[in-house]
Structure formats: C-alpha cells, structure tokens
Design an enzyme around this catalytic site. Structure first.
Site, PDB file in Angstrom:
ATOM      1  N   GLY A  59      78.859 -42.275 -17.071  1.00 52.62           N
ATOM      2  CA  GLY A  59      77.525 -43.030 -17.725  1.00 52.62           C
ATOM      3  C   GLY A  59      76.746 -44.113 -16.507  1.00 52.62           C
ATOM      4  O   GLY A  59      77.254 -44.267 -15.732  1.00 52.62           O
TER       5      GLY A  59
ATOM      6  N   VAL B 108      73.185 -49.214 -16.544  1.00 53.17           N
ATOM      7  CA  VAL B 108      74.553 -50.257 -16.519  1.00 53.17           C
ATOM      8  C   VAL B 108      75.779 -49.159 -15.034  1.00 53.17           C
ATOM      9  O   VAL B 108      75.642 -50.182 -13.842  1.00 53.17           O
ATOM     10  CB  VAL B 108      74.981 -50.453 -17.904  1.00 53.17           C
ATOM     11  CG1 VAL B 108      76.710 -51.530 -17.292  1.00 53.17           C
ATOM     12  CG2 VAL B 108      74.092 -51.718 -18.279  1.00 53.17           C
TER      13      VAL B 108
ATOM     14  N   THR C 105      76.965 -51.555 -24.459  1.00 45.71           N
ATOM     15  CA  THR C 105      77.080 -52.690 -26.252  1.00 45.71           C
ATOM     16  C   THR C 105      76.977 -51.885 -27.251  1.00 45.71           C
ATOM     17  O   THR C 105      76.061 -51.021 -27.527  1.00 45.71           O
ATOM     18  CB  THR C 105      75.552 -53.183 -25.678  1.00 45.71           C
ATOM     19  OG1 THR C 105      75.636 -53.723 -25.357  1.00 45.71           O
ATOM     20  CG2 THR C 105      75.501 -54.521 -26.917  1.00 45.71           C
TER      21      THR C 105
ATOM     22  N   LEU D 130      74.426 -58.879 -16.953  1.00 47.86           N
ATOM     23  CA  LEU D 130      73.673 -58.392 -16.086  1.00 47.86           C
ATOM     24  C   LEU D 130      72.307 -58.138 -16.371  1.00 47.86           C
ATOM     25  O   LEU D 130      71.915 -57.652 -17.927  1.00 47.86           O
ATOM     26  CB  LEU D 130      73.464 -57.160 -14.795  1.00 47.86           C
ATOM     27  CG  LEU D 130      73.207 -55.851 -15.184  1.00 47.86           C
ATOM     28  CD1 LEU D 130      71.665 -55.017 -15.905  1.00 47.86           C
ATOM     29  CD2 LEU D 130      74.308 -54.725 -14.728  1.00 47.86           C
TER      30      LEU D 130
ATOM     31  N   GLU E 257      68.598 -57.141 -15.396  1.00 50.83           N
ATOM     32  CA  GLU E 257      67.468 -55.544 -14.528  1.00 50.83           C
ATOM     33  C   GLU E 257      67.137 -56.763 -13.918  1.00 50.83           C
ATOM     34  O   GLU E 257      66.203 -57.653 -14.466  1.00 50.83           O
ATOM     35  CB  GLU E 257      66.969 -54.627 -15.817  1.00 50.83           C
ATOM     36  CG  GLU E 257      67.828 -53.572 -15.565  1.00 50.83           C
ATOM     37  CD  GLU E 257      67.073 -52.896 -16.768  1.00 50.83           C
ATOM     38  OE1 GLU E 257      66.198 -52.051 -16.333  1.00 50.83           O
ATOM     39  OE2 GLU E 257      67.762 -52.337 -17.936  1.00 50.83           O
TER      40      GLU E 257
ATOM     41  N   ALA F 216      70.434 -61.343 -28.876  1.00 51.10           N
ATOM     42  CA  ALA F 216      69.854 -62.067 -29.717  1.00 51.10           C
ATOM     43  C   ALA F 216      69.028 -63.587 -29.824  1.00 51.10           C
ATOM     44  O   ALA F 216      68.383 -63.752 -30.251  1.00 51.10           O
ATOM     45  CB  ALA F 216      71.284 -62.750 -31.692  1.00 51.10           C
TER      46      ALA F 216
ATOM     47  N   CYS G 171      67.169 -52.538 -24.531  1.00 47.08           N
ATOM     48  CA  CYS G 171      67.770 -53.495 -25.231  1.00 47.08           C
ATOM     49  C   CYS G 171      68.306 -54.642 -26.268  1.00 47.08           C
ATOM     50  O   CYS G 171      68.606 -55.130 -27.197  1.00 47.08           O
ATOM     51  CB  CYS G 171      69.055 -54.657 -24.150  1.00 47.08           C
ATOM     52  SG  CYS G 171      69.974 -53.097 -23.254  1.00 47.08           S
TER      53      CYS G 171
HETATM   54  N1  NAD Z   1      69.377 -51.898 -19.308  1.00 48.78           N
HETATM   55  C1  NAD Z   1      70.612 -52.840 -19.021  1.00 48.78           C
HETATM   56  O1  NAD Z   1      70.217 -53.517 -18.735  1.00 48.78           O
HETATM   57  C2  NAD Z   1      71.564 -53.417 -19.732  1.00 48.78           C
HETATM   58  C3  NAD Z   1      72.620 -54.293 -19.956  1.00 48.78           C
HETATM   59  C4  NAD Z   1      73.256 -54.862 -20.158  1.00 48.78           C
HETATM   60  C5  NAD Z   1      74.496 -53.468 -21.708  1.00 48.78           C
HETATM   61  N2  NAD Z   1      73.818 -52.796 -21.137  1.00 48.78           N
HETATM   62  C6  NAD Z   1      73.964 -51.900 -22.081  1.00 48.78           C
HETATM   63  O2  NAD Z   1      74.644 -50.644 -21.276  1.00 48.78           O
HETATM   64  C7  NAD Z   1      74.662 -49.241 -22.158  1.00 48.78           C
HETATM   65  C8  NAD Z   1      73.830 -48.414 -21.134  1.00 48.78           C
HETATM   66  O3  NAD Z   1      73.291 -48.579 -21.054  1.00 48.78           O
HETATM   67  P1  NAD Z   1      71.796 -48.142 -19.407  1.00 48.78           P
HETATM   68  O4  NAD Z   1      70.546 -48.584 -19.508  1.00 48.78           O
HETATM   69  O5  NAD Z   1      72.792 -48.155 -17.993  1.00 48.78           O
HETATM   70  O6  NAD Z   1      71.364 -46.505 -20.052  1.00 48.78           O
HETATM   71  P2  NAD Z   1      70.947 -45.953 -19.549  1.00 48.78           P
HETATM   72  O7  NAD Z   1      69.965 -44.839 -20.624  1.00 48.78           O
HETATM   73  O8  NAD Z   1      69.867 -46.067 -17.489  1.00 48.78           O
HETATM   74  O9  NAD Z   1      72.314 -44.548 -18.900  1.00 48.78           O
HETATM   75  C9  NAD Z   1      73.220 -44.196 -19.775  1.00 48.78           C
HETATM   76  C10 NAD Z   1      73.420 -42.477 -18.622  1.00 48.78           C
HETATM   77  O10 NAD Z   1      75.186 -42.331 -20.094  1.00 48.78           O
HETATM   78  C11 NAD Z   1      74.185 -40.539 -19.352  1.00 48.78           C
HETATM   79  N3  NAD Z   1      75.085 -40.012 -20.557  1.00 48.78           N
HETATM   80  C12 NAD Z   1      75.168 -40.133 -21.892  1.00 48.78           C
HETATM   81  N4  NAD Z   1      76.041 -39.853 -23.134  1.00 48.78           N
HETATM   82  C13 NAD Z   1      76.893 -39.202 -21.538  1.00 48.78           C
HETATM   83  C14 NAD Z   1      78.245 -38.281 -21.772  1.00 48.78           C
HETATM   84  N5  NAD Z   1      78.498 -37.664 -23.131  1.00 48.78           N
HETATM   85  N6  NAD Z   1      79.114 -38.033 -21.110  1.00 48.78           N
HETATM   86  C15 NAD Z   1      78.134 -38.248 -19.641  1.00 48.78           C
HETATM   87  N7  NAD Z   1      76.986 -38.950 -19.547  1.00 48.78           N
HETATM   88  C16 NAD Z   1      76.276 -39.321 -20.136  1.00 48.78           C
HETATM   89  C17 NAD Z   1      73.098 -40.315 -19.490  1.00 48.78           C
HETATM   90  O11 NAD Z   1      72.897 -39.780 -19.130  1.00 48.78           O
HETATM   91  C18 NAD Z   1      72.462 -42.131 -19.147  1.00 48.78           C
HETATM   92  O12 NAD Z   1      72.327 -41.725 -17.352  1.00 48.78           O
HETATM   93  C19 NAD Z   1      73.986 -49.408 -23.222  1.00 48.78           C
HETATM   94  O13 NAD Z   1      75.077 -49.478 -24.284  1.00 48.78           O
HETATM   95  C20 NAD Z   1      73.510 -50.672 -23.183  1.00 48.78           C
HETATM   96  O14 NAD Z   1      72.757 -51.498 -24.645  1.00 48.78           O
HETATM   97  C21 NAD Z   1      72.469 -51.990 -20.204  1.00 48.78           C
END
Ligand code: NAD
Length: 458
Positions: A11, A15, A131, A162, A164, A224, A275
């Site tokens: 992914g 994150v 998450t 973190l 954004e 939350a 999120c």
């Molecule tokens: N964005 C934030 O600020 C933040 C902060 C803390 C936690 N999170 C959590 O982190 C997680 C990711 O969030 P994000 O914002 O990075 O999401 P995002 O959508 O930016 O990135 C997720 C990536 O995963 C890839 N993906 C999905 N399924 C896949 C698979 N089977 N194999 C390979 N790649 C795959 C997607 O193509 C995408 O590029 C979520 O659970 C989110 O709740 C996000």
C-alpha cells in the site's frame, strides 16, 4: 550492499509512502520496498512529481530512493524477500451489504493476507499499519495459519497517528509509537524487532506497547476523540452566532484550563479527511455489534454535528446573500480538507460545493495543491464550475468568497485588490476563521466568520 533486513510495505498511499520513506531515511541498513496494485501510483513515486504533497516528503524520498527505498509493483517478489511486512492498504467504509455506510470494507486487507499466504516461503512478521476494526489481527492470524509450508506469521498492530499536512514532522518526532502484540515468545520477539526499527530515531520512552486489541482500539479512539473536540467547539459556534459570544474568545478561555489544553479548539466549517468519519462510523458499528447502543449513539452524534455544521454554513450563505444564490458566482478559497495537503477526501468543500450548485450558484475553485483532486471529486456534477490556480484571478467578478481551507497564503492576500475586482456587495464567509475580519469589513466586505457576530454594511 547487503542489508540487515528486508522490509516490505503493501500500500503506497498517504501512510505507506511517507512512513516507509522515514524508516528508509532513519535506517539505512534496512532495505525498504513499497508495493501497490496501482501501477500509476508506483510510477509517480518513482518520478520527480510524487503522488502526494506533504512538506518535507520530497527531500527524504529523493535522498533514499533507489538506495534503500524502492517502489515497485512486484508484489510476489517483495513478499518472498521480506522478513517484515507492513500492511498499509486502504480500509474505506463498506458501500454494500451488511454494515453498508458504517462498517469498514475489509476486502483489501483480506486480499493482502491471502497474497502474503500464497507467496511466502519463510516465516514473517506482519504489521498492521492501516486502521483496522478491533480484532482484525485475529482474523489475519486465522488466514495466515492456513499455511501449508511450515511458515509462521506473527501479527503486530502498529497504528499510524500521523496527520496529513504535518506527516513528516509527526513521523520524525512522534508523540508516541504504539505496538500491540501477543504475549507468546514469538509475539514478544516480533515486537522487539519492531521496537528496534523505531529505536533508530524515536526515544525509548515514546515507544509504548500493549496487547493487540488495545492497540487496534486506541487508533479508533484517538480519531474519535480528535473529531469530538472539533465537533464540540463547532457545536458552540451556532450558539455564539445567536448570542454575540465569540467562539475564539471562548476557545481561548477554556483552552487555558490545563485539564482541557488548547489544541484542536479551532472552530471551522467542519472536519474532513479520509479517516475521522469512517473510523467513528466503524466504532459505532462495532458498538452496535456488541449491543452497546448508548455508546454508539453518543459517538454517532460527533458525526451528526459535523454534518450540521456544513449544512449551517451553506444556509448562512444563503440567508446573508438575500436568500438566493442562483446565478451568483462564488469563489471557494481552498478545496483540500486542511492546509498543507492536496488531499480532498471527505473535505467539507465537496459537500459545500455540491450544495451551492444545487442552489444554482456558479463556482470558481482555487487551491494551491488540490485542484486536480477537486476536478475528480466534482466530475460529472451538473453545474458551472471553474478551476483557477491564482486566487486573484479566481475571485475576480465573484459575488462571494468562501474560505474552505486554512492555507497560509490566503491570510496575506491583497484583499483591497480582490475587493475592487468583485461584484458589490461583496461577501466573505470565512469557514476557517483565518482572516482579519475587521480589516476586511473596513475595506468594504460583508464578513461572516464562524461563531462570531458578522460584520455587515447593511
Ligand atoms: N491518511 C491518513 O492521514 C491516515 C493516518 C493514519 C492512518 N491511516 C490509515 O492508513 C490506511 C491507509 O490510508 P491511506 O490514506 O494511506 O490510504 P490510500 O488510499 O492513500 O492508500 C492505500 C493504498 O493501498 C493500495 N492497495 C489497496 N489494496 C491493495 C492490495 N491488495 N495490494 C497492494 N496495494 C493495495 C491502494 O492502491 C492505495 O494506493 C487506512 O486504514 C487509514 O485509515 C490513514
């Protein structure tokens, strides 16, 4: 060069990308590979133009890329080589079937777990970075235990905190790193391996450990609470507007109470981001699953207040502008869900843009980083929308400006010049309370802050 360990992250999103870049930067002896199913995202990570905007990210990616940080679509090879795998895939809200609109859609991590199982030839540590709902690690362990070639998997929970816009600072100087593990001998060994990685730059007393379920739940609870803070202060903006109290004065007064603290008390048009909403709704869904209706209702209220705040913003615009917006040109200053990011997921600007279009207003949208995402978000909407980089050009000929995002550049604009170029009477609706309202009023604007008495010339 031979590396001490191979780390894989599945992914390459908001994150996965920054987190792995920081690990690669701080731990040159580890090889860090980031894979994604989306080839164009990987191509962007390998280009000069990274797929996400985050202050400081460019520098650390460019100093580590192709040395010990690699972006690739070669999932199978990545899994085979890795000793430690971070799972950082998206966990959006389910849009179908049971729990639609509330529960987390777990298909992405389940596919990932099955892929890990299929490709692994040796034992590995699996780190939940996304998450996840509480007890996902258990489901992950169940899938991974189906291995037929004697491989063993230890699942850890290591939620990412973190924010954004400040991701690099948050990753470099985290308030805490949380690691949840099983208390089995191999669970403890896995936990110690992850602690070793973070110890390269995070002080030991900031690396805390817990059982897996507490760790998974802590991330949901943190989001939350953060969203609740903003919903709480926002709920009193409506009150202030009725009573001539001033929300900034109220926030300062309560924020000086050391039990409350002064952070996250800025009132606004509403919170957004990928999120908060999904994590609270997921928490609400889990509460209902466990029969905790009162707890579910309580947290659902945090989301309801946020929707109310966005609706209220549009109604205030409508009332102020003589109860019709039809044919009026409104400039949105900012489209990102917060400053210093190009991310527009769940941005209040999306909701407000759609409502304004329903009122038959014409929109001009400006944002230093988020215009491409804005175009995708509003694609197919039946209305007149223009996208213009330069805020002076964007606001020229408009009836009103609505500040959607707290970009610093908006504070120091030449508003006399902007006023001259606008249709009169000219309105400013400051959805982030970042502008100097009295000064704008003196220039000639009718100014509508959040949670304060408006300044109007009528
Ligand atoms: N964005 C934030 O600020 C933040 C902060 C803390 C936690 N999170 C959590 O982190 C997680 C990711 O969030 P994000 O914002 O990075 O999401 P995002 O959508 O930016 O990135 C997720 C990536 O995963 C890839 N993906 C999905 N399924 C896949 C698979 N089977 N194999 C390979 N790649 C795959 C997607 O193509 C995408 O590029 C979520 O659970 C989110 O709740 C996000």
């Amino acid at each position: 060069m031979t590396f001490k360990k191979n780390i894989l992250c599945i992914g390459a999103g908001y994150v996965g990308g920054p987190t792995m870049a920081m690990i690669a930067y701080k731990c040159p002896q580890y090889k860090v590979t980031v894979v994604d199913i989306n080839p164009s995202r990987i191509a962007e990570w390998n280009s000069d133009d990274l797929p996400i905007y985050e202050p400081g990210l460019d520098k650390i990616v460019k100093s580590t890329r192709d040395k010990n940080l690699f972006f690739t679509t070669e999932m199978e090879r990545g899994i085979k080589e890795a000793e430690i795998i971070f799972v950082s895939v998206n966990t959006p809200v389910k849009t179908f079937g049971a729990g639609a609109g509330m529960a987390a859609d777990l298909q992405y991590w389940e596919k990932t777990a099955r892929q890990i199982l299929k490709c692994s030839e040796s034992s590995k540590i699996i780190v939940e970075k996304s998450t996840f709902p509480v007890r996902t690690a258990f489901a992950m362990e169940r899938i991974l235990s189906l291995s037929e070639n004697n491989t063993h998997f230890d699942v850890l929970s290591n939620p990412e905190f973190l924010a954004e816009g400040t991701a690099i600072k948050d990753l470099e100087y985290p308030d805490r790193v949380l690691i949840g593990s099983r208390e089995t001998p191999s669970g403890v060994r896995a936990k110690d391996e992850l602690i070793e990685i973070y110890s390269h730059w995070v002080p030991k007393d900031r690396i805390i450990t817990s059982n897996i379920w507490s760790s998974e739940l802590s991330k949901l609870v943190a989001n939350a609470f953060l969203a609740q803070r903003v919903s709480s202060i926002n709920s009193f903006t409506a009150f202030c507007e009725k009573t001539e109290a001033n929300i900034t004065e109220v926030a300062r007064a309560i924020g000086m109470d050391s039990r409350l603290g002064n952070k996250f008390l800025n009132s606004s048009v509403g919170w957004g981001g990928s999120c908060f909403k999904k994590d609270i709704l997921n928490l609400v869904y889990l509460c209902r699953h466990y029969g905790l209706e009162e707890v579910a209702d309580y947290w659902e209220g945090v989301v309801r207040i946020n929707e109310y705040q966005m609706e209220r913003f549009v109604l205030n615009m409508l009332n102020a502008m003589f109860n019709t917006l039809a044919g009026k040109k409104i400039c949105l200053f900012g489209f990102a869900f917060k400053g210093n990011t190009g991310d527009t997921r769940e941005s209040p600007a999306i909701f407000i843009a759609k409502k304004l279009i329903e009122e038959k207003a014409e929109l001009v949208i400006t944002d230093p980083e988020a215009l491409n995402n804005a175009k995708i978000d509003l694609n197919g909407i039946d209305g007149k929308i223009m996208y213009i980089d330069d805020p002076y050009e964007a606001s020229g000929g408009c009836d009103a400006i609505a500040v959607m995002t707290e970009w610093d550049i908006y504070i120091s604009l030449d508003f006399e010049k902007i006023y001259r170029s606008m249709v009169k009477p000219a309105f400013i609706f400051d959805g982030r309370n970042i502008l100097d309202h009295k000064r704008l009023f003196d220039i000639g604007f009718n100014v509508f802050p959040i949670g304060k008495t408006p300044f109007t010339h009528f």
